[in-house]
Scaffold this motif. Structure first.
Motif, PDB file in Angstrom:
ATOM      1  N   LEU A 125      19.912  36.022  60.425  1.00 52.23           N
ATOM      2  CA  LEU A 125      18.659  36.283  60.619  1.00 52.23           C
ATOM      3  C   LEU A 125      18.079  35.789  61.381  1.00 52.23           C
ATOM      4  N   GLY A 126      19.322  34.923  62.074  1.00 52.20           N
ATOM      5  CA  GLY A 126      18.231  33.914  63.485  1.00 52.20           C
ATOM      6  C   GLY A 126      17.391  32.263  62.649  1.00 52.20           C
ATOM      7  N   LEU A 127      18.103  32.566  61.590  1.00 48.57           N
ATOM      8  CA  LEU A 127      18.170  31.391  60.483  1.00 48.57           C
ATOM      9  C   LEU A 127      18.433  30.152  60.443  1.00 48.57           C
ATOM     10  N   ALA A 128      18.560  29.131  59.550  1.00 49.18           N
ATOM     11  CA  ALA A 128      19.571  28.602  58.897  1.00 49.18           C
ATOM     12  C   ALA A 128      18.754  27.877  57.718  1.00 49.18           C
ATOM     13  N   PRO A 129      20.275  27.611  57.035  1.00 52.10           N
ATOM     14  CA  PRO A 129      19.405  26.902  55.561  1.00 52.10           C
ATOM     15  C   PRO A 129      19.958  25.811  55.881  1.00 52.10           C
ATOM     16  N   ALA A 130      17.965  25.872  55.853  1.00 48.64           N
ATOM     17  CA  ALA A 130      17.711  24.586  55.817  1.00 48.64           C
ATOM     18  C   ALA A 130      17.115  24.151  54.942  1.00 48.64           C
ATOM     19  N   VAL A 131      16.393  23.990  54.361  1.00 51.23           N
ATOM     20  CA  VAL A 131      15.095  22.776  52.841  1.00 51.23           C
ATOM     21  C   VAL A 131      16.317  22.992  51.924  1.00 51.23           C
ATOM     22  N   ILE A 132      17.317  24.708  51.853  1.00 52.22           N
ATOM     23  CA  ILE A 132      18.040  24.321  50.674  1.00 52.22           C
ATOM     24  C   ILE A 132      19.601  24.542  50.875  1.00 52.22           C
ATOM     25  N   SER A 133      19.990  23.019  51.581  1.00 49.13           N
ATOM     26  CA  SER A 133      20.913  22.101  52.101  1.00 49.13           C
ATOM     27  C   SER A 133      20.151  21.063  50.845  1.00 49.13           C
ATOM     28  N   LEU A 134      19.279  20.602  51.490  1.00 54.36           N
ATOM     29  CA  LEU A 134      19.067  19.461  50.154  1.00 54.36           C
ATOM     30  C   LEU A 134      19.746  19.769  48.258  1.00 54.36           C
ATOM     31  N   THR A 135      19.806  20.782  48.074  1.00 59.47           N
ATOM     32  CA  THR A 135      20.688  20.798  46.929  1.00 59.47           C
ATOM     33  C   THR A 135      22.324  21.251  47.618  1.00 59.47           C
ATOM     34  N   LEU A 136      21.940  21.993  48.591  1.00 59.77           N
ATOM     35  CA  LEU A 136      23.648  22.674  48.086  1.00 59.77           C
ATOM     36  C   LEU A 136      24.563  21.474  48.799  1.00 59.77           C
ATOM     37  N   LEU A 137      24.191  21.012  50.012  1.00 63.00           N
ATOM     38  CA  LEU A 137      25.647  19.543  50.562  1.00 63.00           C
ATOM     39  C   LEU A 137      25.978  18.748  49.455  1.00 63.00           C
ATOM     40  N   PRO A 138      24.756  17.805  48.586  1.00 65.71           N
ATOM     41  CA  PRO A 138      25.794  17.478  47.634  1.00 65.71           C
ATOM     42  C   PRO A 138      26.583  17.440  46.826  1.00 65.71           C
ATOM     43  N   LYS A 139      26.509  18.929  46.492  1.00 60.47           N
ATOM     44  CA  LYS A 139      26.853  19.641  45.232  1.00 60.47           C
ATOM     45  C   LYS A 139      28.416  20.218  46.129  1.00 60.47           C
TER      46      LYS A 139
END
Length: 254
Positions: A125-139
């Motif tokens: 969509l021309g976006l990025a998983p920005a704020v959800i990286s806060l919970t996704l990337l540690p897991k």
């Protein structure tokens, strides 16, 4: 309606996302309603744990593109789930997309059935998983995160468990059902274990598990909120969201 009436059963409160016509997309009203219900659970000594589930065939489709919540409000909701002094368990029998994965990853335990599927569609969509990286990337496994962040591919509950997005993929449901009965069966020992644990034991144990995630919120949330806002305001994202709503390919598809 955005949130069904909470259901209480032997110390467990079930909160149900209830906007199936909008695929439980994260609108401002839904984020506010869920945040308020979580506040109530935190303040209620009779609540030992929270189950977060959904009506319809979608757990959460991500941001409501026609009425998205403020990025800060959604970040606040993910942090609230992470910091809640009581365990939050996700019960998933439908699809999870984009920001819905951030909501899911904020939960302490997640069980999904055969009807569940997952995709990080932001880059399409021309976006990025920005704020959800806060919970996704540690897991989530970093190699898998790179693949699914970049490609937007859909994957099933078994793959979600393999990459540590969810705790458990419930077996069964191969007959074409959503696997709800199998999910509920898989949740039985989980909820029994939570009911057998003391409130203090649960609170302090969760605090140990989530400490580094909360540190990441404190360090990076503002920058990621700014990034998210700038992406949503961009011309490229405008084209991507319009194409999605018009059910066509955006101009950059080759």
């Amino acid at each position: 309606m955005t949130l069904a009436e909470p259901v209480h059963d032997r110390g467990v409160t079930t909160l149900t996302l209830d906007a199936p016509a909008r695929r439980n997309a994260l609108s401002g009203p839904l984020v506010r309603a869920l945040a308020g219900a979580l506040d109530d659970c935190a303040a209620d000594d009779s609540v030992r744990a929270v189950v977060l589930t959904h009506t319809g065939g979608t757990f959460c489709a991500g941001a409501d593109l026609t009425s998205p919540p403020e990025p800060a409000a959604f970040v606040g909701l993910m942090r609230q789930i992470t910091a809640l002094p009581k365990p939050v368990v996700a019960r998933v029998t439908g699809h999870v997309r984009a920001g819905g994965l951030g909501l899911l990853a904020a939960c302490d335990i997640a069980v999904a059935g055969a009807g569940a599927s997952f995709a990080l569609t932001e880059a399409r969509l021309g976006l990025a998983p920005a704020v959800i990286s806060l919970t996704l990337l540690p897991k989530v496994d970093r190699t898998a995160a790179a693949r699914y962040y970049l490609t937007g591919e859909r994957f099933d509950a078994r793959e979600a468990a393999r990459i540590s997005l969810i705790t458990l993929a419930a077996e069964g449901g191969a007959d074409g059902s959503d696997g709800a009965a199998e999910v509920d069966k898989a949740l039985e020992p989980v909820l029994d274990g939570l009911r057998r644990s003391s409130p203090q034991g649960l609170m302090m144990s969760k605090r140990l598990v989530t400490a580094t995630v909360l540190e990441s919120f404190d360090q990076h949330a503002e920058d990621l909120i700014a990034l998210s806002a700038s992406l949503f305001a961009s011309e490229e994202a405008g084209e991507g969201m319009n194409a999605f709503l018009e059910r066509r390919d955006p101009t950059w598809v080759l």
